[in-house]
Design an enzyme around this catalytic site. Sequence first.
Site, PDB file in Angstrom:
ATOM      1  N   LYS A  46       7.812 -21.069   0.085  1.00 46.26           N
ATOM      2  CA  LYS A  46       6.635 -21.920  -0.158  1.00 46.26           C
ATOM      3  C   LYS A  46       6.649 -22.512  -1.570  1.00 46.26           C
ATOM      4  O   LYS A  46       5.641 -23.041  -2.024  1.00 46.26           O
ATOM      5  CB  LYS A  46       5.353 -21.102   0.053  1.00 46.26           C
ATOM      6  CG  LYS A  46       5.221 -20.449   1.437  1.00 46.26           C
ATOM      7  CD  LYS A  46       4.588 -21.415   2.436  1.00 46.26           C
ATOM      8  CE  LYS A  46       4.664 -20.903   3.869  1.00 46.26           C
ATOM      9  NZ  LYS A  46       3.562 -20.044   4.237  1.00 46.26           N
TER      10      LYS A  46
ATOM     11  N   THR B  80      -1.366  -3.609  -0.921  1.00 45.80           N
ATOM     12  CA  THR B  80      -0.944  -3.364   0.464  1.00 45.80           C
ATOM     13  C   THR B  80      -1.105  -1.911   0.920  1.00 45.80           C
ATOM     14  O   THR B  80      -0.692  -0.983   0.227  1.00 45.80           O
ATOM     15  CB  THR B  80       0.545  -3.761   0.619  1.00 45.80           C
ATOM     16  OG1 THR B  80       0.715  -5.062   0.086  1.00 45.80           O
ATOM     17  CG2 THR B  80       0.972  -3.707   2.079  1.00 45.80           C
ATOM     18  N   GLU B  81      -1.692  -1.763   2.114  1.00 44.69           N
ATOM     19  CA  GLU B  81      -1.840  -0.452   2.734  1.00 44.69           C
ATOM     20  C   GLU B  81      -0.783  -0.301   3.823  1.00 44.69           C
ATOM     21  O   GLU B  81      -0.453  -1.269   4.492  1.00 44.69           O
ATOM     22  CB  GLU B  81      -3.251  -0.366   3.364  1.00 44.69           C
ATOM     23  CG  GLU B  81      -3.540   0.937   4.064  1.00 44.69           C
ATOM     24  CD  GLU B  81      -4.956   0.987   4.644  1.00 44.69           C
ATOM     25  OE1 GLU B  81      -5.719   0.033   4.453  1.00 44.69           O
ATOM     26  OE2 GLU B  81      -5.267   2.002   5.295  1.00 44.69           O
TER      27      GLU B  81
ATOM     28  N   HIS C 143       3.309  19.306   8.323  1.00 44.01           N
ATOM     29  CA  HIS C 143       3.789  20.659   8.579  1.00 44.01           C
ATOM     30  C   HIS C 143       4.614  21.210   7.408  1.00 44.01           C
ATOM     31  O   HIS C 143       4.192  22.120   6.724  1.00 44.01           O
ATOM     32  CB  HIS C 143       4.621  20.641   9.855  1.00 44.01           C
ATOM     33  CG  HIS C 143       5.075  21.977  10.306  1.00 44.01           C
ATOM     34  ND1 HIS C 143       4.190  22.980  10.629  1.00 44.01           N
ATOM     35  CD2 HIS C 143       6.303  22.473  10.475  1.00 44.01           C
ATOM     36  CE1 HIS C 143       4.876  24.051  10.983  1.00 44.01           C
ATOM     37  NE2 HIS C 143       6.162  23.771  10.901  1.00 44.01           N
TER      38      HIS C 143
ATOM     39  N   GLU D 270      -9.531  13.721  -4.293  1.00 39.23           N
ATOM     40  CA  GLU D 270      -9.780  14.168  -2.928  1.00 39.23           C
ATOM     41  C   GLU D 270      -8.770  15.244  -2.555  1.00 39.23           C
ATOM     42  O   GLU D 270      -7.840  15.518  -3.321  1.00 39.23           O
ATOM     43  CB  GLU D 270      -9.753  12.994  -1.947  1.00 39.23           C
ATOM     44  CG  GLU D 270      -8.449  12.219  -1.930  1.00 39.23           C
ATOM     45  CD  GLU D 270      -8.512  10.940  -1.091  1.00 39.23           C
ATOM     46  OE1 GLU D 270      -9.521  10.216  -1.171  1.00 39.23           O
ATOM     47  OE2 GLU D 270      -7.550  10.659  -0.371  1.00 39.23           O
TER      48      GLU D 270
ATOM     49  N   GLU E 199      -5.443 -12.848   3.087  1.00 43.18           N
ATOM     50  CA  GLU E 199      -5.999 -11.957   2.056  1.00 43.18           C
ATOM     51  C   GLU E 199      -5.607 -12.444   0.667  1.00 43.18           C
ATOM     52  O   GLU E 199      -6.418 -12.437  -0.257  1.00 43.18           O
ATOM     53  CB  GLU E 199      -5.501 -10.516   2.244  1.00 43.18           C
ATOM     54  CG  GLU E 199      -5.921  -9.856   3.547  1.00 43.18           C
ATOM     55  CD  GLU E 199      -7.413  -9.585   3.604  1.00 43.18           C
ATOM     56  OE1 GLU E 199      -8.070  -9.659   2.548  1.00 43.18           O
ATOM     57  OE2 GLU E 199      -7.917  -9.336   4.713  1.00 43.18           O
TER      58      GLU E 199
END
Lengths: 383, 290
Positions: B43, B97-98, B247, B209, B20
């Site tokens: 890297k 990131t999710e 809850h 939402e 990604e």
Amino acid sequence: MKLHEYQAKQVFADAGVPTPDSQLADDVDGVVSAAEEIGYPVAVKAQVQVGGRGKAGGIELVEDEDEAREAAESILGMDLKGYHVDRVLVEEAVDFVNELYVGITMDRGEGRPVAMVSTKGGVNIEEVAEEDPEAIAREHIDPSFGMHPYQARKAVYDAGVGQSVARDVSSVLTTLYQLWDDKDGADAEINPLMVTSDDEVIAADAVMNIDEDALFRQPELAEMEEEATGGDELEQKADEYDFDYVRLDGNVGIIGNGAGLVMTTLDLVDHYGGQPANFLDVGGGAKAARIANALDMVFSDGNVDSVVFNIFGGITRGDEVARGINEALEQFDEIPKPVVVRLAGTNWEEGMEILNEDLVTVEQTLEDAVQRAVEYAGEVNDQ
Amino acid sequence: MSVLVDDETRVVVQGITGGEGKFHAEQMMEYGTNVVAGAVPGKGGQEAAGVPVYDTVHEAVEEENADTSVIFVPPAFAGDAIFESLDSGLDLAVAITEGIPTQDMARVNKRLSETDTRLIGPNCPGLITPGEAKLGILPGNIFSAGNVGLVSRSGTLTYQVVDNLTNRGIGQTTAIGIGGDPIIGTDFVDALELFENDSDTEAIVMCGEIGGEDEEEAAAFIDEHVDTPVAGFIAGRTAPPGKRMGHAGAIVSGSGTGTAESKINALNDAGVPVGDTPEEVATHIEDFLA
């Protein structure tokens, strides 16, 4: 992920929270022998993941073998708010003089955990929160330090817990926070925390919800998940496919990507006079097989009369979606229910080239797609 | 023309060697974003997507003057990656990131209050200033430059509403996806403040939402501090109550807030029209700009 009462109690007990003597049973004889071992009176409690078990007949207090048998026969196998009861917890009945509430949760508004204590335990704590919020003492916790002992004491004294048990309740609250922290809890609650005439405190119920996103570092709890699943066949299937899925009462099946967009699609179905059959979010970056699974899911619901596919690609690619739809539909001699597809965003043009338009109805806009699906569902009902 | 990001922004991509990370680093550059480096532990010294990779974000800052990071790091390590960006003195960190554990984000949230770095996300599509730069995974082609600011909790809903706007010839100053997680960096109020102070933004779209109380807080903020006209959209009117909320969570928020109805009422009370459909939101904006 929500643990069963018996699982949460085990986790609490292992950490040193006092819990009543109890055993799990899955048949009538098992209930009776467990009750005899523990000693009457005992409570027989259905192990299903729903609130209000007592009111729904899922918890009974029994005094002797006849009553235990009767309770076991009525509870085992019962349908409790859509959940099949196949196990009960047989538990020592605690003789109490007082009921408290203690809980830890994440206060999303504050972005940090909060510890809660109330002397109004043993009842629906959400109602207390609404009607008498002052009856719940709250203490916010800095997650980088954890809960200081003084904070536990402060919450307990602020709630008005009596001197004679304050030290033990503070200790339970501290343990609860440590568990919540160690186990990646979303919520950890004891309601009621019973106080006996000897000033002992005992957790008569246990609620533990684990953050699903953290299960990778909670292998022991992740194993429990297998057992904790329940609900109807479709919801179990959704678990297997790993979809965010909610079954609803209507007849227009809805598949989309991203919770906000899927909810919007539901709202539009309602807006145009239809009734949503479900919420199904395939998530971000879904590949063809996942799209095919989503269609299988929705076709499995007998109430569905039409399906609307609403994909707005960002990280999800239109060509993958189209391949998945073809894959799912090409296996049928006759398509079970009409499918309306709306593809937009990343690679939607490639998707439209791949999509087999003999099998689906294509619409360019969200509004048109939803209206068409509502129309199809209505036609089925008119027949 | 923009808030937070423009064509001068110097971006380091954390996780640039992953699938990604690499794909979207290339997409960002194709759009015109000034990606100057990658950062991936182990890297360092390599090259990815045509830019040098460093082992640490600190090095990328020192060597390439990076001032912004975009984070494509797997959820188990993403909390740490955000800490690293906060600790490197960047102006802005955007976490795509999710699925980052909520407790990790609570710790990040604490650290955030002690630094000057602004965080967008996590679990967000990023942000875009059309024609200049995009940070994240938004599909650049649906956006167009203009004078409407957009802030949204939902990625795909952002795309939908932008599509409705762009189709009518209404362009955007900047669109910010703030993410749908329980704990996020920049929230509605922060974004509204940025747009209010931006002289090019003449109208604002706010997409919310169900769940939480952020929209109610935003409504109160608009009432007090925002003169720029705002149109709203709230997803989840038909969502069954109790299905998404935990809850004990309901105890903290109380059950009077968090529903679509309470959010819509709060926004209406603050003078914000809320569309029944994304198309209606575009109509409100068109009326504002007329």
